[in-house]
Design an enzyme around this catalytic site. Structure first.
Site, PDB file in Angstrom:
ATOM      1  N   GLY A 104       0.774  -1.239   0.000  1.00 38.51           N
ATOM      2  CA  GLY A 104       0.000   0.000   0.000  1.00 38.51           C
ATOM      3  C   GLY A 104       0.802   1.284   0.000  1.00 38.51           C
ATOM      4  CD1 TRP A 138       4.715   2.943  -4.652  1.00 34.97           C
ATOM      5  CD2 TRP A 138       4.015   2.986  -6.765  1.00 34.97           C
ATOM      6  NE1 TRP A 138       5.819   2.942  -5.444  1.00 34.97           N
ATOM      7  CE2 TRP A 138       5.436   2.965  -6.750  1.00 34.97           C
ATOM      8  CE3 TRP A 138       3.350   3.007  -7.984  1.00 34.97           C
ATOM      9  CZ2 TRP A 138       6.193   2.970  -7.915  1.00 34.97           C
ATOM     10  CZ3 TRP A 138       4.107   3.004  -9.158  1.00 34.97           C
ATOM     11  CH2 TRP A 138       5.508   2.987  -9.125  1.00 34.97           C
ATOM     12  CG  ASP A 176      -0.789  -6.942  -4.873  1.00 35.76           C
ATOM     13  OD1 ASP A 176       0.132  -6.165  -5.195  1.00 35.76           O
ATOM     14  OD2 ASP A 176      -0.589  -8.133  -4.580  1.00 35.76           O
ATOM     15  CG  ASP A 184      -2.974 -13.060 -12.053  1.00 38.19           C
ATOM     16  OD1 ASP A 184      -2.322 -12.108 -12.542  1.00 38.19           O
ATOM     17  OD2 ASP A 184      -2.641 -14.249 -12.187  1.00 38.19           O
ATOM     18  CG  ASP A 224       6.413  -0.877  -7.427  1.00 38.14           C
ATOM     19  OD1 ASP A 224       7.397  -0.819  -8.197  1.00 38.14           O
ATOM     20  OD2 ASP A 224       6.533  -1.009  -6.190  1.00 38.14           O
ATOM     21  CE  LYS A 266       8.946  -3.196  -9.767  1.00 36.65           C
ATOM     22  NZ  LYS A 266       9.133  -3.413  -8.324  1.00 36.65           N
TER      23      LYS A 266
END
Length: 261
Positions: free
Chosen positions: A48, A50, A68, A90, A114, A154
């Site tokens: 958490g 971000w 997530d 997912d 991320d 990322k």
């Protein structure tokens, strides 16, 4: 002290759930990705860090949706937590992406990711999996982002990253690759910051016939292509001309006449 210890301790002192919070802070400081009132989708949001930063940035008029595989605990501050909705799923599965779309209730302003794969220790495999997740985030961004929206993802540096960046550059006005100071020194992670989602019905280099329907304040003619404004110098209202698109912005573009070349 190692860089890891510095940001770990800083997160503890300032009340963030993870040191990763400072990555998003630094990326946003660099390129102003998130604004007040924005709707933000955070992919790979657990635990958490971000989410906390995004909720601070959007303010009381904004909304943040976190996704997530792991459960994300509510934030302790109710006023901030009210801006956040979390989903467990997912992102490589279509049904999860559909749930995100439903939660957003339409287009969003920013998508950040991320996401990282479960590490195997074999770099080539981990890098390939990281790139796959970044592409999933990119596909989600293309589905959700409004015109002019921003995207951050990322990826581990390595093969095919340049190709991936080129794909992102086709869909955004500006793309930058950077590594924030909060990344661990030994990490190969790289963040792509893409600004200005392009949703125009035309692309640079397109040649087409248009009708000038209005004249702008600077005297340039204005054509409408599926509702997209295209400025054409040396034209007047009522003209029907052949043009070549020279530059495309999120909400308008520029073209030059080619019928008098």
């Amino acid at each position: 002290m190692a860089r890891k210890d510095h940001y770990y301790n800083k997160a503890k002192q300032e009340g963030y759930r993870s040191r990763a919070a400072y990555k998003l802070k630094q990326l946003d400081d660099l390129e102003n990705v998130i604004s007040g009132g924005d709707t933000v989708v955070d992919l790979g949001a657990a635990p958490g860090g971000w989410l906390e930063v995004a909720a601070e940035k959007v303010g009381p008029r904004g909304q943040v949706i976190g996704v997530d595989l792991q459960r994300i605990k509510d934030l302790e501050e109710p006023s901030v937590n009210d801006r956040i909705e979390t989903l467990r799923g997912d992102m490589t599965e279509e049904r999860t992406r559909e749930r995100v779309t439903d939660a957003a209730g339409g287009t969003v302003d920013v998508v950040v990711s991320d996401m990282a794969p479960n590490m195997t220790g074999e770099y080539s495999l981990d890098q390939a999996r990281s790139l796959h997740l970044a592409r999933q985030a990119f596909e989600t961004a293309l589905e959700l982002l409004d015109s002019g929206g921003n995207f951050v993802a990322k990826v581990f540096d390595g093969p095919d990253v340049d190709e991936f960046r080129a794909e992102v550059e086709e869909e955004f006005q500006y793309v930058r690759a950077t590594t924030p100071k909060a990344s661990r020194k030994e990490s190969s992670e790289l963040f792509l910051i893409a600004k200005g989602r392009l949703t125009a019905p035309v692309s640079e280099g397109d040649e087409l016939e248009v009708e000038i329907v209005d004249v702008g304040n600077e005297g340039d003619g204005i054509a409408s292509v599926d509702g997209f404004r295209l400025f054409v110098p040396s034209t007047e209202e009522g003209d029907v001309v052949e043009v070549r698109v020279e530059d495309v912005k999120p909400n308008f573009g520029f073209a030059e006449r080619i019928d008098d070349e």
